[in-house]
Design a protein around this motif. Structure first.
Motif, PDB file in Angstrom:
ATOM      1  N   LYS A  25       0.831  -1.209   0.000  1.00  0.00           N
ATOM      2  CA  LYS A  25       0.000   0.000   0.000  1.00  0.00           C
ATOM      3  C   LYS A  25       0.867   1.262   0.000  1.00  0.00           C
ATOM      4  CE  LYS A  25      -4.079  -1.871   0.031  1.00  0.00           C
ATOM      5  NZ  LYS A  25      -4.937  -1.743  -1.189  1.00  0.00           N
ATOM      6  N   SER A  26       2.020   1.190   0.644  1.00  0.00           N
ATOM      7  CA  SER A  26       2.940   2.334   0.642  1.00  0.00           C
ATOM      8  C   SER A  26       3.464   2.587  -0.767  1.00  0.00           C
ATOM      9  CB  SER A  26       4.102   2.080   1.610  1.00  0.00           C
ATOM     10  OG  SER A  26       3.647   1.915   2.932  1.00  0.00           O
ATOM     11  N   PHE A  27       3.786   1.508  -1.480  1.00  0.00           N
ATOM     12  CA  PHE A  27       4.254   1.655  -2.855  1.00  0.00           C
ATOM     13  C   PHE A  27       3.129   2.135  -3.770  1.00  0.00           C
ATOM     14  CE2 PHE A  27       7.938  -1.034  -1.681  1.00  0.00           C
ATOM     15  CZ  PHE A  27       8.937  -0.276  -2.264  1.00  0.00           C
ATOM     16  N   ARG A  28       1.889   1.777  -3.432  1.00  0.00           N
ATOM     17  CA  ARG A  28       0.752   2.289  -4.211  1.00  0.00           C
ATOM     18  C   ARG A  28       0.686   3.806  -4.109  1.00  0.00           C
ATOM     19  NH1 ARG A  28      -4.878   3.622  -4.135  1.00  0.00           N
ATOM     20  NH2 ARG A  28      -6.036   2.534  -5.784  1.00  0.00           N
ATOM     21  N   LEU A  29       0.854   4.323  -2.891  1.00  0.00           N
ATOM     22  CA  LEU A  29       0.863   5.769  -2.693  1.00  0.00           C
ATOM     23  C   LEU A  29       1.989   6.415  -3.484  1.00  0.00           C
ATOM     24  CD1 LEU A  29       0.000   8.405  -1.333  1.00  0.00           C
ATOM     25  CD2 LEU A  29       1.400   7.754   0.639  1.00  0.00           C
ATOM     26  N   LEU A  30       3.166   5.827  -3.448  1.00  0.00           N
ATOM     27  CA  LEU A  30       4.319   6.383  -4.169  1.00  0.00           C
ATOM     28  C   LEU A  30       4.091   6.356  -5.679  1.00  0.00           C
ATOM     29  CD1 LEU A  30       7.228   4.804  -2.085  1.00  0.00           C
ATOM     30  CD2 LEU A  30       6.517   7.199  -2.107  1.00  0.00           C
ATOM     31  N   ALA A  31       3.455   5.291  -6.169  1.00  0.00           N
ATOM     32  CA  ALA A  31       3.198   5.177  -7.611  1.00  0.00           C
ATOM     33  C   ALA A  31       2.240   6.265  -8.087  1.00  0.00           C
ATOM     34  CB  ALA A  31       2.635   3.794  -7.933  1.00  0.00           C
ATOM     35  N   TYR A  32       1.149   6.479  -7.343  1.00  0.00           N
ATOM     36  CA  TYR A  32       0.186   7.496  -7.752  1.00  0.00           C
ATOM     37  C   TYR A  32       0.728   8.910  -7.523  1.00  0.00           C
ATOM     38  CZ  TYR A  32      -3.590   4.307  -8.881  1.00  0.00           C
ATOM     39  OH  TYR A  32      -4.365   3.350  -9.485  1.00  0.00           O
ATOM     40  N   LEU A  33       1.544   9.070  -6.486  1.00  0.00           N
ATOM     41  CA  LEU A  33       2.182  10.369  -6.266  1.00  0.00           C
ATOM     42  C   LEU A  33       3.126  10.697  -7.418  1.00  0.00           C
ATOM     43  CD1 LEU A  33       2.729  12.809  -4.419  1.00  0.00           C
ATOM     44  CD2 LEU A  33       4.497  11.446  -3.285  1.00  0.00           C
ATOM     45  N   SER A  34       3.873   9.705  -7.873  1.00  0.00           N
ATOM     46  CA  SER A  34       4.782   9.894  -9.012  1.00  0.00           C
ATOM     47  C   SER A  34       4.001  10.221 -10.280  1.00  0.00           C
ATOM     48  CB  SER A  34       5.625   8.630  -9.234  1.00  0.00           C
ATOM     49  OG  SER A  34       6.407   8.344  -8.100  1.00  0.00           O
TER      50      SER A  34
ATOM     51  N   ILE B 240     -17.193   6.402  -0.753  1.00  0.00           N
ATOM     52  CA  ILE B 240     -16.343   7.411  -1.397  1.00  0.00           C
ATOM     53  C   ILE B 240     -15.066   6.770  -1.929  1.00  0.00           C
ATOM     54  CG2 ILE B 240     -14.960   9.484  -0.968  1.00  0.00           C
ATOM     55  CD1 ILE B 240     -17.118  10.291   1.099  1.00  0.00           C
ATOM     56  N   TRP B 241     -14.488   5.884  -1.147  1.00  0.00           N
ATOM     57  CA  TRP B 241     -13.262   5.171  -1.535  1.00  0.00           C
ATOM     58  C   TRP B 241     -13.482   4.404  -2.840  1.00  0.00           C
ATOM     59  CZ3 TRP B 241     -10.222   2.106   2.745  1.00  0.00           C
ATOM     60  CH2 TRP B 241      -9.046   1.573   2.201  1.00  0.00           C
ATOM     61  N   ASP B 242     -14.566   3.623  -2.892  1.00  0.00           N
ATOM     62  CA  ASP B 242     -14.842   2.816  -4.086  1.00  0.00           C
ATOM     63  C   ASP B 242     -15.187   3.694  -5.292  1.00  0.00           C
ATOM     64  OD1 ASP B 242     -14.328   0.396  -2.891  1.00  0.00           O
ATOM     65  OD2 ASP B 242     -16.412   0.004  -2.345  1.00  0.00           O
ATOM     66  N   LEU B 243     -15.851   4.811  -5.049  1.00  0.00           N
ATOM     67  CA  LEU B 243     -16.176   5.720  -6.156  1.00  0.00           C
ATOM     68  C   LEU B 243     -14.905   6.326  -6.756  1.00  0.00           C
ATOM     69  CD1 LEU B 243     -19.322   7.556  -4.730  1.00  0.00           C
ATOM     70  CD2 LEU B 243     -19.256   6.042  -6.727  1.00  0.00           C
ATOM     71  N   LEU B 244     -13.949   6.692  -5.906  1.00  0.00           N
ATOM     72  CA  LEU B 244     -12.687   7.244  -6.396  1.00  0.00           C
ATOM     73  C   LEU B 244     -11.893   6.198  -7.165  1.00  0.00           C
ATOM     74  CD1 LEU B 244     -11.593   9.403  -3.319  1.00  0.00           C
ATOM     75  CD2 LEU B 244     -12.165  10.246  -5.604  1.00  0.00           C
ATOM     76  N   ASP B 245     -11.862   4.960  -6.655  1.00  0.00           N
ATOM     77  CA  ASP B 245     -11.164   3.896  -7.369  1.00  0.00           C
ATOM     78  C   ASP B 245     -11.872   3.557  -8.681  1.00  0.00           C
ATOM     79  OD1 ASP B 245      -8.924   3.514  -5.811  1.00  0.00           O
ATOM     80  OD2 ASP B 245      -9.807   1.945  -4.564  1.00  0.00           O
ATOM     81  N   SER B 246     -13.208   3.663  -8.685  1.00  0.00           N
ATOM     82  CA  SER B 246     -13.958   3.435  -9.923  1.00  0.00           C
ATOM     83  C   SER B 246     -13.611   4.498 -10.962  1.00  0.00           C
ATOM     84  CB  SER B 246     -15.470   3.463  -9.647  1.00  0.00           C
ATOM     85  OG  SER B 246     -15.844   2.413  -8.803  1.00  0.00           O
ATOM     86  N   PHE B 247     -13.400   5.712 -10.495  1.00  0.00           N
ATOM     87  CA  PHE B 247     -12.961   6.797 -11.381  1.00  0.00           C
ATOM     88  C   PHE B 247     -11.635   6.427 -12.057  1.00  0.00           C
ATOM     89  CE2 PHE B 247     -10.193  10.577 -11.705  1.00  0.00           C
ATOM     90  CZ  PHE B 247     -10.915  11.336 -12.612  1.00  0.00           C
ATOM     91  N   ILE B 248     -10.720   5.836 -11.296  1.00  0.00           N
ATOM     92  CA  ILE B 248      -9.431   5.404 -11.851  1.00  0.00           C
ATOM     93  C   ILE B 248      -9.645   4.292 -12.870  1.00  0.00           C
ATOM     94  CG2 ILE B 248      -7.184   4.375 -11.316  1.00  0.00           C
ATOM     95  CD1 ILE B 248      -7.424   5.617  -8.510  1.00  0.00           C
ATOM     96  N   ALA B 249     -10.464   3.302 -12.500  1.00  0.00           N
ATOM     97  CA  ALA B 249     -10.709   2.162 -13.392  1.00  0.00           C
ATOM     98  C   ALA B 249     -11.385   2.606 -14.691  1.00  0.00           C
ATOM     99  CB  ALA B 249     -11.565   1.120 -12.673  1.00  0.00           C
TER     100      ALA B 249
ATOM    101  N   PHE C 168     -10.149  11.719 -18.213  1.00  0.00           N
ATOM    102  CA  PHE C 168      -9.541  12.760 -17.393  1.00  0.00           C
ATOM    103  C   PHE C 168      -8.021  12.681 -17.509  1.00  0.00           C
ATOM    104  CE2 PHE C 168     -13.781  12.714 -15.826  1.00  0.00           C
ATOM    105  CZ  PHE C 168     -14.004  13.963 -15.264  1.00  0.00           C
ATOM    106  N   THR C 169      -7.331  13.679 -16.961  1.00  0.00           N
ATOM    107  CA  THR C 169      -5.880  13.751 -17.097  1.00  0.00           C
ATOM    108  C   THR C 169      -5.171  12.789 -16.144  1.00  0.00           C
ATOM    109  OG1 THR C 169      -5.567  15.455 -15.401  1.00  0.00           O
ATOM    110  CG2 THR C 169      -6.119  16.203 -17.639  1.00  0.00           C
ATOM    111  N   GLU C 170      -3.882  12.567 -16.425  1.00  0.00           N
ATOM    112  CA  GLU C 170      -3.052  11.752 -15.545  1.00  0.00           C
ATOM    113  C   GLU C 170      -2.982  12.368 -14.148  1.00  0.00           C
ATOM    114  OE1 GLU C 170      -0.608   8.744 -16.213  1.00  0.00           O
ATOM    115  OE2 GLU C 170      -2.636   8.592 -17.048  1.00  0.00           O
ATOM    116  N   GLY C 171      -3.028  13.689 -14.100  1.00  0.00           N
ATOM    117  CA  GLY C 171      -3.003  14.369 -12.816  1.00  0.00           C
ATOM    118  C   GLY C 171      -4.252  14.074 -11.992  1.00  0.00           C
ATOM    119  N   ASP C 172      -5.421  14.053 -12.640  1.00  0.00           N
ATOM    120  CA  ASP C 172      -6.671  13.743 -11.952  1.00  0.00           C
ATOM    121  C   ASP C 172      -6.663  12.314 -11.418  1.00  0.00           C
ATOM    122  OD1 ASP C 172      -7.756  16.275 -12.550  1.00  0.00           O
ATOM    123  OD2 ASP C 172      -8.394  15.579 -14.531  1.00  0.00           O
ATOM    124  N   VAL C 173      -6.225  11.385 -12.261  1.00  0.00           N
ATOM    125  CA  VAL C 173      -6.154   9.975 -11.858  1.00  0.00           C
ATOM    126  C   VAL C 173      -5.144   9.792 -10.724  1.00  0.00           C
ATOM    127  CG1 VAL C 173      -5.563   7.642 -12.630  1.00  0.00           C
ATOM    128  CG2 VAL C 173      -6.862   9.158 -14.133  1.00  0.00           C
ATOM    129  N   GLY C 174      -4.017  10.459 -10.856  1.00  0.00           N
ATOM    130  CA  GLY C 174      -2.997  10.368  -9.820  1.00  0.00           C
ATOM    131  C   GLY C 174      -3.494  10.891  -8.486  1.00  0.00           C
TER     132      GLY C 174
END
Length: 228
Positions: free
Chosen positions: A27-36, A185-194, A203-209
């Motif tokens: 999960k920590s690496f997930r945060l780093l990946a989306y932050l990057s 809210i969590w699942d809705l945000l992840d659905s936005f990514i999917a 949407f942009t890479e910034g929005d997804v990130g």
């Protein structure tokens, strides 16, 4: 001594315990990946040197690769949860079916994601299964939709119970409602990514990130609170 104070500080001890677990490191690496991902887009939009943009894009790829390896056996957990939930005949039928579907969706997603990892490793020819990542996102979205229905059902049930029964423990109900709304809210945000990964949304890479950063922090917060 200052060193002893730091070494034996309760927060440092909890951090060591927290990081001594594959799911929490993942999960920590997930945060780093989306932050990057977010920073690469942000720096590009702001006109920063291309070297900086490429650095963060490269880091996103590295963090994502590490995460995929850490999640290799996770489908087993979701299959087991789906089986146990299916066997539990005392559960609310809606909660039971959505929990089973959610975990089967996640299992399918993570299994196909492992195939993508094998392609990245070179074990499987990179030209094979060109649509595997799309199918993985479809399974992920299926699990997320089931989770959304699950949360909405819990919210509806709790709201109805509060209205009908005057003897309910309001504090306990409020706590469960907060948890269900937070998960929604969590699942809705992840659905936005999917949906963006499936090109249904654009949407942009910034929005997804940014969406990924938020849900990663939510997940890490839960794991941190659960760490003794």
């Amino acid at each position: 001594m200052v060193a002893d104070t730091l070494v034996y500080h309760p927060t440092v001890t909890k951090l060591v315990t927290f990081l001594d677990s594959t799911p929490k490191r993942e999960k920590s690496f997930r945060l780093l990946a989306y932050l990057s991902r977010f920073l690469a887009y942000y720096l590009q939009r702001k006109g920063y040197p291309i070297e900086w943009v490429n650095m963060w894009s490269g880091l996103k790829g590295h963090f994502t690769f590490i995460r995929k390896g850490m999640r290799f056996f996770k489908p087993i957990n979701h299959l087991q949860t789906a089986a146990k939930t299916y066997d539990n005949k005392l559960l609310d039928p809606v909660l039971q079916s959505t929990t089973v579907i959610r975990n089967l969706g996640y299992a399918g997603y993570l299994t196909l994601d492992s195939v993508t990892w094998f392609k990245m490793l070179g074990i499987i020819d990179k030209t094979k299964f060109p649509t595997i990542s799309k199918w993985a996102s479809r399974f992920w979205l299926l699990g997320l939709i089931a989770g959304i229905v699950n949360s909405l059902h819990i919210i509806r049930s709790l709201t109805t119970k509060t209205t009908v029964d005057e003897k309910v423990d309001q504090a306990a109900i409020d706590k469960k409602l907060y948890s269900a709304k937070r998960k929604l809210i969590w699942d809705l945000l992840d659905s936005f990514i999917a949906l963006n990964s499936l090109d249904i949304l654009h949407f942009t890479e910034g929005d997804v990130g940014l969406a990924g950063i938020i849900t990663s922090i939510m997940g890490l917060k839960d794991l941190w609170v659960a760490t003794p």
